[in-house]
Enzyme design. Structure first.
Site, mmCIF file in Angstrom:
data_model
loop_
_atom_site.group_PDB
_atom_site.id
_atom_site.type_symbol
_atom_site.label_atom_id
_atom_site.label_comp_id
_atom_site.label_asym_id
_atom_site.label_seq_id
_atom_site.Cartn_x
_atom_site.Cartn_y
_atom_site.Cartn_z
ATOM 1 N N HIS A 80 0.819 -1.214 0.000
ATOM 2 C CA HIS A 80 0.000 0.000 0.000
ATOM 3 C C HIS A 80 0.859 1.273 0.000
ATOM 4 O O HIS A 80 2.016 1.264 0.427
ATOM 5 C CB HIS A 80 -0.927 0.015 1.229
ATOM 6 C CG HIS A 80 -0.163 0.038 2.522
ATOM 7 N ND1 HIS A 80 0.347 1.194 3.057
ATOM 8 C CD2 HIS A 80 0.190 -0.951 3.364
ATOM 9 C CE1 HIS A 80 0.984 0.917 4.180
ATOM 10 N NE2 HIS A 80 0.913 -0.382 4.393
ATOM 11 N N ARG A 129 -6.069 0.803 3.853
ATOM 12 C CA ARG A 129 -4.913 1.345 3.119
ATOM 13 C C ARG A 129 -4.572 0.466 1.907
ATOM 14 O O ARG A 129 -4.136 0.972 0.872
ATOM 15 C CB ARG A 129 -3.711 1.558 4.049
ATOM 16 C CG ARG A 129 -3.201 0.343 4.816
ATOM 17 C CD ARG A 129 -2.261 0.819 5.920
ATOM 18 N NE ARG A 129 -1.540 -0.238 6.660
ATOM 19 C CZ ARG A 129 -2.015 -0.849 7.731
ATOM 20 N NH1 ARG A 129 -3.224 -0.574 8.188
ATOM 21 N NH2 ARG A 129 -1.269 -1.761 8.379
ATOM 22 N N GLU A 183 -1.653 -6.842 7.439
ATOM 23 C CA GLU A 183 -0.324 -6.639 8.016
ATOM 24 C C GLU A 183 -0.172 -7.567 9.223
ATOM 25 O O GLU A 183 -1.174 -7.979 9.849
ATOM 26 C CB GLU A 183 -0.169 -5.160 8.423
ATOM 27 C CG GLU A 183 1.181 -4.773 9.013
ATOM 28 C CD GLU A 183 2.355 -5.148 8.113
ATOM 29 O OE1 GLU A 183 2.640 -6.365 8.002
ATOM 30 O OE2 GLU A 183 3.004 -4.240 7.563
ATOM 31 N N TYR A 186 0.954 -6.364 15.248
ATOM 32 C CA TYR A 186 2.160 -5.876 15.924
ATOM 33 C C TYR A 186 2.044 -5.864 17.442
ATOM 34 O O TYR A 186 2.911 -5.321 18.151
ATOM 35 C CB TYR A 186 2.542 -4.488 15.390
ATOM 36 C CG TYR A 186 3.850 -4.494 14.615
ATOM 37 C CD1 TYR A 186 5.024 -4.952 15.222
ATOM 38 C CD2 TYR A 186 3.931 -4.059 13.312
ATOM 39 C CE1 TYR A 186 6.228 -4.968 14.531
ATOM 40 C CE2 TYR A 186 5.125 -4.063 12.603
ATOM 41 C CZ TYR A 186 6.269 -4.534 13.219
ATOM 42 O OH TYR A 186 7.463 -4.554 12.535
ATOM 43 N N HIS A 253 0.545 -5.586 2.417
ATOM 44 C CA HIS A 253 1.340 -4.856 3.410
ATOM 45 C C HIS A 253 2.806 -5.311 3.419
ATOM 46 O O HIS A 253 3.121 -6.406 2.953
ATOM 47 C CB HIS A 253 0.723 -5.079 4.783
ATOM 48 C CG HIS A 253 -0.716 -4.687 4.809
ATOM 49 N ND1 HIS A 253 -1.146 -3.454 5.239
ATOM 50 C CD2 HIS A 253 -1.828 -5.350 4.398
ATOM 51 C CE1 HIS A 253 -2.457 -3.375 5.106
ATOM 52 N NE2 HIS A 253 -2.897 -4.514 4.598
HETATM 53 O O1 2PG Z 1 4.075 -0.566 11.309
HETATM 54 C C1 2PG Z 1 3.824 -1.508 10.538
HETATM 55 O O2 2PG Z 1 2.736 -2.075 10.498
HETATM 56 C C2 2PG Z 1 4.909 -1.993 9.604
HETATM 57 C C3 2PG Z 1 4.724 -1.483 8.226
HETATM 58 O O3 2PG Z 1 4.583 -0.107 8.176
HETATM 59 O O4 2PG Z 1 6.126 -1.557 10.106
HETATM 60 P P1 2PG Z 1 7.498 -2.322 9.957
HETATM 61 O O5 2PG Z 1 8.226 -1.688 8.836
HETATM 62 O O6 2PG Z 1 8.151 -2.117 11.256
HETATM 63 O O7 2PG Z 1 7.230 -3.787 9.735
#
Ligand code: 2PG
Length: 324
Positions: A80, A129, A183, A186, A253
């Site tokens: 995205h 997104r 994604e 996290y 993602h």
């Molecule tokens: O914050 C997130 O979800 C991801 C992608 O933007 O970050 P990272 O690059 O740390 O995997």
């Protein structure tokens, strides 16, 4: 092996070359698996009646005349465009935030780059997104077909979104949203600033959370866990479409695509740690003889080299040139 990927794909099906027989009585080129799950062909010629109904019996779903379209298909992956939390440098994961203005421009630019590459079917995550990116990119496609999100959250949603004109369906591209392409989750990092988190926990620790294959962030998914659902979805739902000859665009993602690229490029868990994807850059693969061949990121839709990749892509572009 460090790999930075970006790419750009090409063509579209020109309406006149897209024979109805490719998808006899099919809605929106609905893919085999989804069609099996979601639809049955209704045996009626009435213009008042829906052409498709929700599945009652999967055994009734595959028309006898359904034949493989091609031995080769294009696969476009797009991360995205920049999101509002990318801009703020916040861990985002499964938090559903939209694109920034820059992200919108990136998505449109990605669309220009793939404007000559055929797209029969679009998969996105369930997050806005990725969906914005796919939709904005398709506004640039030379085929001028309309991407339509398939709603299968309820029987009513399926019924209420039926399209009653076969001609209109032929000028459409089905969009399938799947949470499995989301994604990576996290965990307790979602919403935290990446720089401040590195200051608090140490750069090395945060790098391991972000890029290692096996180590999950606190209460979140490791890339390995993300791969378990994203790659399984790819194998079960997307690869069969490519094998059938459908050209596929996936808008997803950074990490769900890293896990899919790891599968496509057969990267090791060590190699994937250095794989970084830029926002809004399309990446082209050709699927042929059950193999994925990465074709990189063409610079523009007219770049000659892109069309040298396969005869089929070159022909598709030529068809567009002649028709549009
Ligand atoms: O914050 C997130 O979800 C991801 C992608 O933007 O970050 P990272 O690059 O740390 O995997």
């Amino acid at each position: 092996m460090a790999t930075v990927v970006s790419h750009q794909a090409i063509a579209s099906h020109k309406p006149s070359s897209f024979k109805a027989s490719h998808f006899p009585k099919e809605p929106l080129n609905v893919p085999i698996k989804l069609r099996q799950k979601q639809f049955k062909i209704q045996a009626t010629s009435s213009s008042q009646a829906p052409l498709l109904d929700p599945v009652l019996s999967p055994s009734k779903t595959i028309p006898q005349s359904y034949k493989k379209k091609s031995n080769e298909a294009s696969l476009i992956l797009i991360r995205h465009g920049e999101s509002l939390w990318n801009e703020k440098n916040l861990f985002t994961g499964c938090v559903d935030v939209p694109l920034t203005e820059k992200g919108v421009a990136e998505a449109i630019q990605a669309g220009k780059r793939i404007s000559n590459i055929p797209v029969d079917l679009i998969f996105t995550s369930s997050l806005i997104r990725a969906q914005m990116t796919a939709m904005l990119a398709m506004t640039q496609h030379r085929c001028k077909k309309v991407p339509i999100i398939l709603h299968d959250e309820s029987e009513k949603a399926q019924t209420w979104s039926h399209v009653f004109s076969e001609e209109t369906r032929k000028q459409s591209i089905p969009v399938i949203a799947a949470w499995q392409l989301n994604e990576r989750m996290y965990g307790e990092l979602q919403g935290l600033n990446k720089e401040e988190t590195a200051e608090r926990y140490g750069t090395q620790q945060v790098h391991e959370w972000r890029r290692s294959y096996h180590i999950p962030p606190p209460k979140g998914e490791s890339l390995e866990m993300c791969a378990e659902r994203a790659v399984a979805y790819f194998e079960d739902n997307i690869q069969p479409e490519l094998a059938f000859g459908n050209n596929v665009l996936i808008a997803a993602h950074g990490n769900s695509l890293r896990s899919i690229i790891m599968y496509l490029d057969k990267l090791t868990s060590q190699e994937v740690t250095s794989l970084e994807l830029s926002t809004g850059l399309p990446l082209l693969y050709i699927f042929k003889d059950r193999k994925f061949m990465r074709r990189g990121s063409p610079v523009g839709p007219t770049e000659a080299g892109v069309y040298a990749y396969t005869k089929r892509l070159a022909q598709y572009r030529q068809t567009l040139d002649e028709t549009l």
